[in-house]
Every structure is written in structure tokens, then in C-alpha cells.
Write a protein that holds these residues in place. Structure first.
Motif, PDB file in Angstrom:
ATOM      1  N   ILE A  21     -18.607  51.063 -11.856  1.00 20.03           N
ATOM      2  CA  ILE A  21     -19.654  50.189 -12.403  1.00 20.03           C
ATOM      3  C   ILE A  21     -20.933  50.992 -12.626  1.00 20.03           C
ATOM      4  O   ILE A  21     -21.612  50.836 -13.640  1.00 20.03           O
ATOM      5  N   HIS A  22     -21.247  51.889 -11.712  1.00 24.65           N
ATOM      6  CA  HIS A  22     -22.414  52.766 -11.885  1.00 24.65           C
ATOM      7  C   HIS A  22     -22.239  53.673 -13.109  1.00 24.65           C
ATOM      8  O   HIS A  22     -23.110  53.725 -13.985  1.00 24.65           O
ATOM      9  N   GLU A  23     -21.122  54.359 -13.180  1.00 28.51           N
ATOM     10  CA  GLU A  23     -20.926  55.324 -14.271  1.00 28.51           C
ATOM     11  C   GLU A  23     -20.758  54.649 -15.627  1.00 28.51           C
ATOM     12  O   GLU A  23     -21.245  55.158 -16.639  1.00 28.51           O
ATOM     13  N   PHE A  24     -20.088  53.524 -15.643  1.00 27.01           N
ATOM     14  CA  PHE A  24     -19.949  52.835 -16.933  1.00 27.01           C
ATOM     15  C   PHE A  24     -21.292  52.238 -17.372  1.00 27.01           C
ATOM     16  O   PHE A  24     -21.565  52.126 -18.567  1.00 27.01           O
ATOM     17  N   GLY A  25     -22.137  51.876 -16.409  1.00 36.00           N
ATOM     18  CA  GLY A  25     -23.511  51.493 -16.737  1.00 36.00           C
ATOM     19  C   GLY A  25     -24.226  52.637 -17.442  1.00 36.00           C
ATOM     20  O   GLY A  25     -24.912  52.443 -18.448  1.00 36.00           O
ATOM     21  N   HIS A  26     -24.038  53.858 -16.924  1.00 34.98           N
ATOM     22  CA  HIS A  26     -24.606  55.035 -17.601  1.00 34.98           C
ATOM     23  C   HIS A  26     -24.053  55.174 -19.018  1.00 34.98           C
ATOM     24  O   HIS A  26     -24.789  55.510 -19.948  1.00 34.98           O
ATOM     25  N   LEU A  27     -22.755  54.958 -19.176  1.00 33.24           N
ATOM     26  CA  LEU A  27     -22.138  55.141 -20.500  1.00 33.24           C
ATOM     27  C   LEU A  27     -22.696  54.118 -21.495  1.00 33.24           C
ATOM     28  O   LEU A  27     -22.967  54.454 -22.655  1.00 33.24           O
ATOM     29  N   SER A  84     -36.721  56.178  -4.332  1.00 35.73           N
ATOM     30  CA  SER A  84     -35.333  55.798  -4.068  1.00 35.73           C
ATOM     31  C   SER A  84     -34.462  56.403  -5.168  1.00 35.73           C
ATOM     32  O   SER A  84     -34.975  56.898  -6.175  1.00 35.73           O
ATOM     33  N   TYR A  85     -33.154  56.307  -4.999  1.00 31.34           N
ATOM     34  CA  TYR A  85     -32.267  56.870  -6.036  1.00 31.34           C
ATOM     35  C   TYR A  85     -32.522  56.192  -7.385  1.00 31.34           C
ATOM     36  O   TYR A  85     -32.540  56.856  -8.426  1.00 31.34           O
ATOM     37  N   ALA A  86     -32.757  54.881  -7.379  1.00 32.51           N
ATOM     38  CA  ALA A  86     -32.987  54.151  -8.636  1.00 32.51           C
ATOM     39  C   ALA A  86     -34.249  54.611  -9.341  1.00 32.51           C
ATOM     40  O   ALA A  86     -34.359  54.488 -10.563  1.00 32.51           O
ATOM     41  N   MET A 111     -32.380  56.591 -16.233  1.00 39.08           N
ATOM     42  CA  MET A 111     -30.916  56.484 -16.256  1.00 39.08           C
ATOM     43  C   MET A 111     -30.384  55.943 -14.923  1.00 39.08           C
ATOM     44  O   MET A 111     -29.565  55.024 -14.893  1.00 39.08           O
ATOM     45  N   GLU A 112     -30.864  56.509 -13.819  1.00 39.13           N
ATOM     46  CA  GLU A 112     -30.407  55.991 -12.519  1.00 39.13           C
ATOM     47  C   GLU A 112     -30.950  54.580 -12.282  1.00 39.13           C
ATOM     48  O   GLU A 112     -30.301  53.766 -11.629  1.00 39.13           O
ATOM     49  N   PHE A 113     -32.122  54.294 -12.835  1.00 41.48           N
ATOM     50  CA  PHE A 113     -32.678  52.941 -12.731  1.00 41.48           C
ATOM     51  C   PHE A 113     -31.718  51.931 -13.355  1.00 41.48           C
ATOM     52  O   PHE A 113     -31.368  50.917 -12.741  1.00 41.48           O
ATOM     53  N   PHE A 114     -31.246  52.229 -14.561  1.00 43.49           N
ATOM     54  CA  PHE A 114     -30.351  51.291 -15.235  1.00 43.49           C
ATOM     55  C   PHE A 114     -28.990  51.217 -14.533  1.00 43.49           C
ATOM     56  O   PHE A 114     -28.415  50.137 -14.379  1.00 43.49           O
ATOM     57  N   ALA A 115     -28.466  52.364 -14.110  1.00 44.15           N
ATOM     58  CA  ALA A 115     -27.142  52.362 -13.459  1.00 44.15           C
ATOM     59  C   ALA A 115     -27.187  51.616 -12.119  1.00 44.15           C
ATOM     60  O   ALA A 115     -26.263  50.869 -11.782  1.00 44.15           O
ATOM     61  N   MET A 116     -28.259  51.811 -11.356  1.00 38.24           N
ATOM     62  CA  MET A 116     -28.378  51.107 -10.076  1.00 38.24           C
ATOM     63  C   MET A 116     -28.606  49.611 -10.297  1.00 38.24           C
ATOM     64  O   MET A 116     -28.080  48.774  -9.561  1.00 38.24           O
TER      65      MET A 116
HETATM   66 ZN   LIG Z   1     -26.033  57.856 -11.767  1.00 38.75          ZN
END
Ligand SMILES: [Zn+2]
Length: 270
Positions: free
Chosen positions: A165-171, A207-209, A214-219
Motif C-alpha cells: 500500500i505504501h509503495e503503490f501509493g508512491h507509484l 517523522s518519516y512522513a 513523496m513519503e508524506f503521500f505514501a504514509m
Molecule cells: Zn516511501
């Protein structure tokens, strides 16, 4: 392959016999994982089309998006990936069409491999070897995830986080999203960063987000589907689920609401 020396069939038999003995000694049968049974809720696994690297031996067609696995990936793992990304794209045929047109695909690799075994990411630095997932951009429109997390075998995060879900969010963000929405994500990230939202549960920000947009959207995508490891030290309690995130940051919630289905769907683990 034909031998140049014209080795006889009898000699070849000796060679094969020796190989068989060394295989039996070095790889105990018990090391092989037990794959869950496939189910009728997703397409059957097939051989990949010829245009993909030979590393991939298994394939499910998710309405134009290829889900690929190496020879040791369980068929059910690819079916789970199918169910997850199909749900994530359920509301947005236009995003799916863009992903398909750009050749986006998913790579699932088995425990005996690493992220660097995936041909599309073979040139990553060696330090990335043990990372469970990564996603490229338009020039390499691939999300790779480790099977251990996807199917919960030997995975400490299973039940608390979905790498797919995280990686496909990135995609979706990197490859499938229109420019207006992409720009809106960047603005929402800057607002969240400037207001010091999503501080980590422990330690100092960011935080990681808050690493980047990009990490904001994936998180945020993970939080939307209750798929984040939200109580980890480097994450935020506001990523626990959709409601917690919406209350805290209505701006990113409005963007996600425009992309992802609502409802109480839970990502499948079996
Ligand atoms: Zn990520």
C-alpha cells in the motif's frame, strides 16, 4: 544447452547425479515455505509475457498492470497484490489508464532474493539490499515489495503495516497522478511541515512522513487504509487511521478522498 565436447548421455548422468546430491545436502526440504492456497477471488497466476526479464516467472494481469513474481513467490501472494491494488484504483479509472499507458508494474520478490535481485533496481546501492520495498518514477515505473510483508511469513511488521500500500501509493503519486493533484500534494506537504503536523512518536522531527512530499503521500495513503505502522518511533499517532488523519490534517484528507474509495475495506493478509 548442447555441450561442445559432445559429452555422452552416460557422463551427463553422472554430472546430474552429483548435482542432485549436493542439492540434497545444502538445501533441506524443510526450508521451503508452505504457500497458502490460491482462491477464486483473484485471477489465476500465469507465465509472464516475454517482454519482462527472465527473473520473473509468475504473473497476474491486474487490468493492464502487470504483477510479477520470481519463481519462488507463492501464487497467492500475487493474488493478494492484485486484490490490494485493484481496490486502491477502484475509484479512479483515469489513474489506472495512465499507469497502464506508462508501463507501470509491480514486482514481488521471495525471501531468498533481495531488493537488488529485482532487475529494475539492481543498480541501487548495496545498503538498500534489505529494504522491503521501493518505487521508481516515470522512467522506471516499478513498485517492488518483499513477499514476506505481503503475505506475513517471517515478517515482524505483518498486521501493522502494508509495504505494498505504501509503495503503490508512491507509484500513483510518481507515475499515475495528474499535475493539478500532484501540485496539491506538494502544497499540503508544505503546510503540514510548516505547521509541524505529524511529529514522530519518539525522537526529534521530522517523522518519516515529513521527509518529503513523496513519503508524506505514501504514509497518508497507508493511514487511509489503516495500513501504517503508526506507533513506530519514527511515525505519528495521527497516521493510525483515516479518521485520525482527517481530524489532524483535513487538507491531505480531501486529496485522498478524491483518489481512494471510502468504506471499511481492510487489506487482505491471506
Ligand atoms: Zn516511501
Amino acid at each position: 544447452m548442447k555441450g561442445k565436447t559432445g559429452r555422452s548421455a552416460a557422463n551427463m548422468g553422472v554430472v546430474v547425479g552429483i548435482l542432485a546430491i549436493s542439492w540434497a545436502v545444502s538445501v533441506p526440504a524443510a526450508a521451503k515455505k508452505a504457500c497458502p492456497a490460491t482462491r477464486s477471488d483473484a485471477p489465476l497466476v500465469q507465465s509472464p509475457p516475454a517482454n519482462y526479464p527472465a527473473f520473473y516467472q509468475k504473473y497476474v494481469n491486474a487490468n493492464g498492470i502487470a504483477i510479477l513474481g520470481d519463481a519462488d513467490v507463492c501464487d497467492r501472494s500475487l493474488q493478494l497484490a492484485y486484490l490490494i491494488i485493484s481496490h486502491m484504483l477502484y475509484k479512479r479509472g483515469d489513474i489506472r489508464e495512465t499507469l497502464v499507458a506508462r508501463g507501470a508494474h509491480i514486482a514481488v520478490y521471495s525471501e531468498g532474493n533481495t531488493l537488488l535481485s529485482v532487475p529494475e533496481f539492481a543498480s541501487l546501492p548495496a545498503a538498500k539490499k534489505d529494504t522491503c520495498g521501493v518505487t521508481g518514477f516515470v522512467k522506471n515505473p516499478t513498485s517492488a515489495v518483499c513477499e514476506t510483508n505481503l503475505i506475513g511469513i517471517n515478517d515482524p511488521f505483518h498486521g501493522r503495516a502494508s509495504e505494498l500500500i505504501h509503495e503503490f501509493g508512491h507509484l500513483i503519486h510518481n507515475v499515475g497522478m495528474d499535475k493539478t493533484t500532484h501540485d496539491a500534494v506538494t502544497v499540503a506537504y508544505m503546510h503540514a511541515r510548516d505547521q509541524h503536523l505529524f511529529t514522530p512518536n519518539q525522537g526529534s522531527p521530522p517523522s518519516y512522513a515529513m521527509s518529503n512530499e513523496m513519503e508524506f503521500f505514501a504514509m497518508a495513503t497507508m493511514a487511509w487504509f489503516s495500513a501504517a505502522n503508526w506507533n513506530a518511533p519514527f511515525n505519528s499517532v495521527h497516521e493510525k487511521d483515516r479518521t485520525a488523519q482527517a481530524t489532524h490534517d483535513p487538507e491531505i484528507d480531501a486529496i485522498l478522498k478524491d483518489i481512494y474509495p471510502e468504506g471499511d475495506w481492510q487489506y487482505p493478509k491471506k
